[in-house]
Design a protein around this motif. Sequence first.
Motif, PDB file in Angstrom:
ATOM      1  N   UNK A 209      37.729  43.088  29.908  1.00 54.76           N
ATOM      2  CA  UNK A 209      37.620  41.777  30.568  1.00 54.76           C
ATOM      3  C   UNK A 209      36.259  41.553  31.211  1.00 54.76           C
ATOM      4  N   UNK A 210      35.734  42.591  31.878  1.00 57.38           N
ATOM      5  CA  UNK A 210      34.451  42.403  32.568  1.00 57.38           C
ATOM      6  C   UNK A 210      33.300  42.176  31.585  1.00 57.38           C
ATOM      7  N   UNK A 211      33.425  42.750  30.375  1.00 58.61           N
ATOM      8  CA  UNK A 211      32.404  42.554  29.342  1.00 58.61           C
ATOM      9  C   UNK A 211      32.448  41.109  28.841  1.00 58.61           C
ATOM     10  N   UNK A 212      33.647  40.631  28.565  1.00 59.04           N
ATOM     11  CA  UNK A 212      33.786  39.253  28.091  1.00 59.04           C
ATOM     12  C   UNK A 212      33.362  38.261  29.176  1.00 59.04           C
ATOM     13  N   UNK A 213      33.686  38.581  30.417  1.00 63.05           N
ATOM     14  CA  UNK A 213      33.274  37.711  31.518  1.00 63.05           C
ATOM     15  C   UNK A 213      31.755  37.631  31.611  1.00 63.05           C
ATOM     16  N   UNK A 214      31.092  38.760  31.403  1.00 60.55           N
ATOM     17  CA  UNK A 214      29.623  38.804  31.420  1.00 60.55           C
ATOM     18  C   UNK A 214      29.053  37.857  30.355  1.00 60.55           C
ATOM     19  N   UNK A 215      29.556  37.970  29.135  1.00 55.07           N
ATOM     20  CA  UNK A 215      29.030  37.118  28.062  1.00 55.07           C
ATOM     21  C   UNK A 215      29.354  35.641  28.316  1.00 55.07           C
ATOM     22  N   UNK A 216      30.519  35.385  28.887  1.00 56.22           N
ATOM     23  CA  UNK A 216      30.862  33.999  29.209  1.00 56.22           C
ATOM     24  C   UNK A 216      29.909  33.444  30.272  1.00 56.22           C
TER      25      UNK A 216
ATOM     26  N   UNK B 146      19.300  39.712  29.425  1.00 58.69           N
ATOM     27  CA  UNK B 146      20.494  39.969  30.243  1.00 58.69           C
ATOM     28  C   UNK B 146      21.323  41.117  29.675  1.00 58.69           C
ATOM     29  N   UNK B 147      21.483  41.111  28.348  1.00 63.86           N
ATOM     30  CA  UNK B 147      22.295  42.154  27.714  1.00 63.86           C
ATOM     31  C   UNK B 147      21.574  43.502  27.760  1.00 63.86           C
ATOM     32  N   UNK B 148      20.294  43.517  27.425  1.00 65.09           N
ATOM     33  CA  UNK B 148      19.532  44.776  27.388  1.00 65.09           C
ATOM     34  C   UNK B 148      19.451  45.446  28.765  1.00 65.09           C
ATOM     35  N   UNK B 149      19.409  44.639  29.817  1.00 67.53           N
ATOM     36  CA  UNK B 149      19.246  45.205  31.168  1.00 67.53           C
ATOM     37  C   UNK B 149      20.578  45.503  31.852  1.00 67.53           C
ATOM     38  N   UNK B 150      21.685  45.293  31.148  1.00 72.25           N
ATOM     39  CA  UNK B 150      22.996  45.579  31.745  1.00 72.25           C
ATOM     40  C   UNK B 150      23.291  47.076  31.637  1.00 72.25           C
ATOM     41  N   UNK B 151      22.904  47.802  32.662  1.00 65.71           N
ATOM     42  CA  UNK B 151      23.035  49.272  32.625  1.00 65.71           C
ATOM     43  C   UNK B 151      24.489  49.723  32.671  1.00 65.71           C
ATOM     44  N   UNK B 152      25.390  48.849  33.101  1.00 62.39           N
ATOM     45  CA  UNK B 152      26.815  49.208  33.092  1.00 62.39           C
ATOM     46  C   UNK B 152      27.326  49.327  31.656  1.00 62.39           C
ATOM     47  N   UNK B 153      26.746  48.541  30.751  1.00 62.90           N
ATOM     48  CA  UNK B 153      27.134  48.624  29.335  1.00 62.90           C
ATOM     49  C   UNK B 153      26.582  49.879  28.670  1.00 62.90           C
TER      50      UNK B 153
END
Length: 495
Positions: free
Chosen positions: A433-440, A453-460
């Motif tokens: 859910x948190x991944x989909x929320x990020x993309x939304x 935004x995607x490249x710098x998301x260190x949680x991913x």
Amino acid sequence: MEKLSYQTLEKLGYDGYLLKEAPERVLQFGEGNFLRAFVDYFIDVLNEKTGFNSKVVLCQPIAPGLADMINEQEGLYTLFLRGFENGRKVNDKRVISCVSRCLNPYSEYETVLACAENPDLRFIACNTTEAGITYDPSCQFTDVPADSYPGKLTQFLYRRFEKFGKEAGKGFVILSCELIDNNGKELEKCVLSYAKQWNLGDEFLNWIKAENIFCSTLVDRIVTGYPRNEAAAICEELGYQDNIIDTGEVFGFWVIEGPDSLKKELPFEEAGLPVIICGDHKPYKQRKVRILNGAHTSFVLGAYLAGQDIVRNCMDDEVICGFMNKTIYDEIIPTLTLPEEELKSFAASVTERFKNPFIDHALLAISLNSTSKWKARVMPSLKGYVEKNHALPGCITASFAFYIAFYHGTSLTEDGMTAVRPAGDTYTVKDDKQILQFFYDHKDEDAAALTHSVCTNTEFWGEDLTAIAGFEKAVSGYLKDIEEKGAYAVMKECL
């Protein structure tokens, strides 16, 4: 129509290999489709080719299971291995006769434990799913049975210890087939934890370590299970009713980490079977994850955006198949440690497996949880290639742009995130859910901003991917091209 049994086969004049009587030398926790098409198939061939002379007693790991159906057919079932091999379509049939019976631990646990007193029993195989190898401290020694699989195994080992603890060589070779890293070692840790928690004594702890071999293994075969839509026609053709028909792909490969002495005990090599016993299974696991799984993850999202729906059809498209092969041969294989010829041979088998005419492997099914898949399966090849060549691998970099484009949705629902293909049809992106929320939250950003935004998301990713020289700029460029020209054109340009 008569149900499958030894008597039925005799009446029909069946002339294939059958082993009606043999000692139970193998206990198997798990009676499902995978183990019956994999471990039991290999043991059945061992019996035929080497005189291994072993029956397998199955134990269903959860309460609802197949025990009754298996026992009604005297352990017999028909296995079909189907696919594409050496350029030809294959549909091999075999009646598996190595299974003696199936036990339900929830209604006959004493019968399960009694198997530990069988002096012939030597091997334990298991596949209780990824969730099966867990240590649950709420399990008690007095539970009948313990809820967790490692708890049940500890109870079983203790009964063995009570009966044969003073005799050397009466421990077990334990073959863990669960899809987790170092499955055998993780299982051993859980068992030792229960032995300590339940105060079963130092002598038992030492016996576990000294007399039992917990083998980590790598398993590789797609098992498609009971062919519901074809079952009636198949039984008509067979001439008997088989309620537990099993199906899988022709390809099968098993790597068992253990001492050389196991090669004599388990003569897979003598039987000509694709099973390797070695001191370290990790290079083979890396090969599978990077080549087979990595190929899937790197091309399916782009292929889906390009209008494809099934893996097999992608193999008939020169551009998509070419993109996949370039990814594997030019960008993944050079980062691996096994001999190049071995890696290329495995890669060739991957293409044949993807062409399997009996499996409709949906790209959307493979797309599930692509964030964690890209991190585990593709990112190591990206970093390995950059480290070795001081340059970016074009196809892998493009695959990251396909991933971002695929996740570029329009609305969030209970099922996932709704997105739209270029052709206008909608699809659902499924991930945490948190991944989909990020993309939304980032859906309105342009290609450059979204890539950043995607490249710098260190949680991913566990790190900032903009630190890889040129990666952010290249991905952003590919993403812009996908938006303007389409995924197919980007794949073509990568070639």
